[in-house]
Design a protein around this motif. Sequence first.
Motif, mmCIF file in Angstrom:
data_model
loop_
_atom_site.group_PDB
_atom_site.id
_atom_site.type_symbol
_atom_site.label_atom_id
_atom_site.label_comp_id
_atom_site.label_asym_id
_atom_site.label_seq_id
_atom_site.Cartn_x
_atom_site.Cartn_y
_atom_site.Cartn_z
ATOM 1 N N LEU A 25 46.147 35.918 33.430
ATOM 2 C CA LEU A 25 45.475 37.293 34.224
ATOM 3 C C LEU A 25 44.143 37.251 33.704
ATOM 4 C CD1 LEU A 25 48.598 39.641 34.361
ATOM 5 C CD2 LEU A 25 47.181 38.798 36.463
ATOM 6 N N VAL A 26 44.262 37.112 32.248
ATOM 7 C CA VAL A 26 42.767 37.248 31.868
ATOM 8 C C VAL A 26 41.714 36.379 32.019
ATOM 9 C CG1 VAL A 26 41.507 37.255 29.452
ATOM 10 C CG2 VAL A 26 43.802 38.276 29.603
ATOM 11 N N HIS A 32 39.286 39.852 39.806
ATOM 12 C CA HIS A 32 39.854 40.986 39.829
ATOM 13 C C HIS A 32 39.215 42.231 39.155
ATOM 14 C CE1 HIS A 32 43.125 38.971 41.911
ATOM 15 N NE2 HIS A 32 43.140 37.966 40.969
ATOM 16 N N ASP A 33 37.923 42.379 38.760
ATOM 17 C CA ASP A 33 37.143 43.383 38.292
ATOM 18 C C ASP A 33 36.947 44.516 39.275
ATOM 19 O OD1 ASP A 33 34.504 44.799 37.422
ATOM 20 O OD2 ASP A 33 34.997 43.456 35.798
ATOM 21 N N ILE A 34 37.091 45.589 38.491
ATOM 22 C CA ILE A 34 36.995 46.937 39.215
ATOM 23 C C ILE A 34 35.832 46.979 40.013
ATOM 24 C CG2 ILE A 34 36.221 48.299 37.577
ATOM 25 C CD1 ILE A 34 38.638 49.574 40.227
ATOM 26 N N LEU A 35 34.664 46.626 39.556
ATOM 27 C CA LEU A 35 33.516 46.487 40.283
ATOM 28 C C LEU A 35 33.474 45.699 41.566
ATOM 29 C CD1 LEU A 35 31.035 46.199 36.954
ATOM 30 C CD2 LEU A 35 31.718 48.330 38.237
ATOM 31 N N ARG A 36 34.365 44.918 41.622
ATOM 32 C CA ARG A 36 34.537 43.941 43.028
ATOM 33 C C ARG A 36 35.524 44.821 43.901
ATOM 34 N NH1 ARG A 36 33.846 38.194 42.784
ATOM 35 N NH2 ARG A 36 32.034 37.728 41.553
ATOM 36 N N ALA A 37 36.008 45.739 43.501
ATOM 37 C CA ALA A 37 37.124 46.295 44.300
ATOM 38 C C ALA A 37 36.810 46.573 45.607
ATOM 39 C CB ALA A 37 37.770 47.606 43.611
ATOM 40 N N SER A 46 42.635 44.887 41.452
ATOM 41 C CA SER A 46 41.991 45.082 40.355
ATOM 42 C C SER A 46 42.766 45.441 39.207
ATOM 43 C CB SER A 46 40.751 45.863 40.836
ATOM 44 O OG SER A 46 41.403 47.322 40.964
ATOM 45 N N TYR A 47 42.162 45.087 37.794
ATOM 46 C CA TYR A 47 42.754 45.163 36.793
ATOM 47 C C TYR A 47 41.995 45.089 35.415
ATOM 48 C CZ TYR A 47 43.951 40.376 36.655
ATOM 49 O OH TYR A 47 43.728 38.856 36.548
ATOM 50 N N ARG A 52 44.033 48.474 29.467
ATOM 51 C CA ARG A 52 45.169 48.803 29.683
ATOM 52 C C ARG A 52 45.984 47.875 30.464
ATOM 53 N NH1 ARG A 52 44.211 53.884 33.737
ATOM 54 N NH2 ARG A 52 42.505 52.730 34.746
ATOM 55 N N THR A 53 47.377 48.301 30.994
ATOM 56 C CA THR A 53 48.118 47.048 31.706
ATOM 57 C C THR A 53 48.418 47.534 33.028
ATOM 58 O OG1 THR A 53 50.116 48.133 30.920
ATOM 59 C CG2 THR A 53 49.434 46.137 29.632
ATOM 60 N N ALA A 54 47.568 48.554 33.516
ATOM 61 C CA ALA A 54 47.495 49.235 34.678
ATOM 62 C C ALA A 54 46.989 48.141 35.851
ATOM 63 C CB ALA A 54 47.080 50.637 34.806
#
Length: 119
Positions: A25-26, A32-37, A46-47, A52-54
């Motif tokens: 996942l890392v 999966h970056d939030i900026l690409r959501a 995204s995560y 955090r693990t959310a």
Amino acid sequence: MSSRTFRIMVRGVFDGLSTEQRAELVNRAPAHDILRAAFTPEGHLSYDLAARTAFTFRFLDSGEAEEDILEATERAEAAAEAWLTERGYGYKNLRSQAEDLSQAPLGKRQRRAAAAKDH
């Protein structure tokens, strides 16, 4: 009837990840970056495991009637669960939030554009 567009967010927390799963996942985190959501029909995950693990899946769906949002939400939850299960990722606290865009209030630019069109 006109078609309605639904945006559905399915949120949860990764649970019991192995060292290998966490590393995987890392390694995939940039995609999966939030900026690409984005809200997509197939769902966008995204995560940020460093924080955090959310996680959040964003789905785009449609229907003809207001009550179709319930089925769209069920499809989104099932798709998120399937994605996680297929990869063997444990999760918990899955919850959904759905929005019917035909019911969403207009933003300032949208109100201005609508007013200009009426004149």
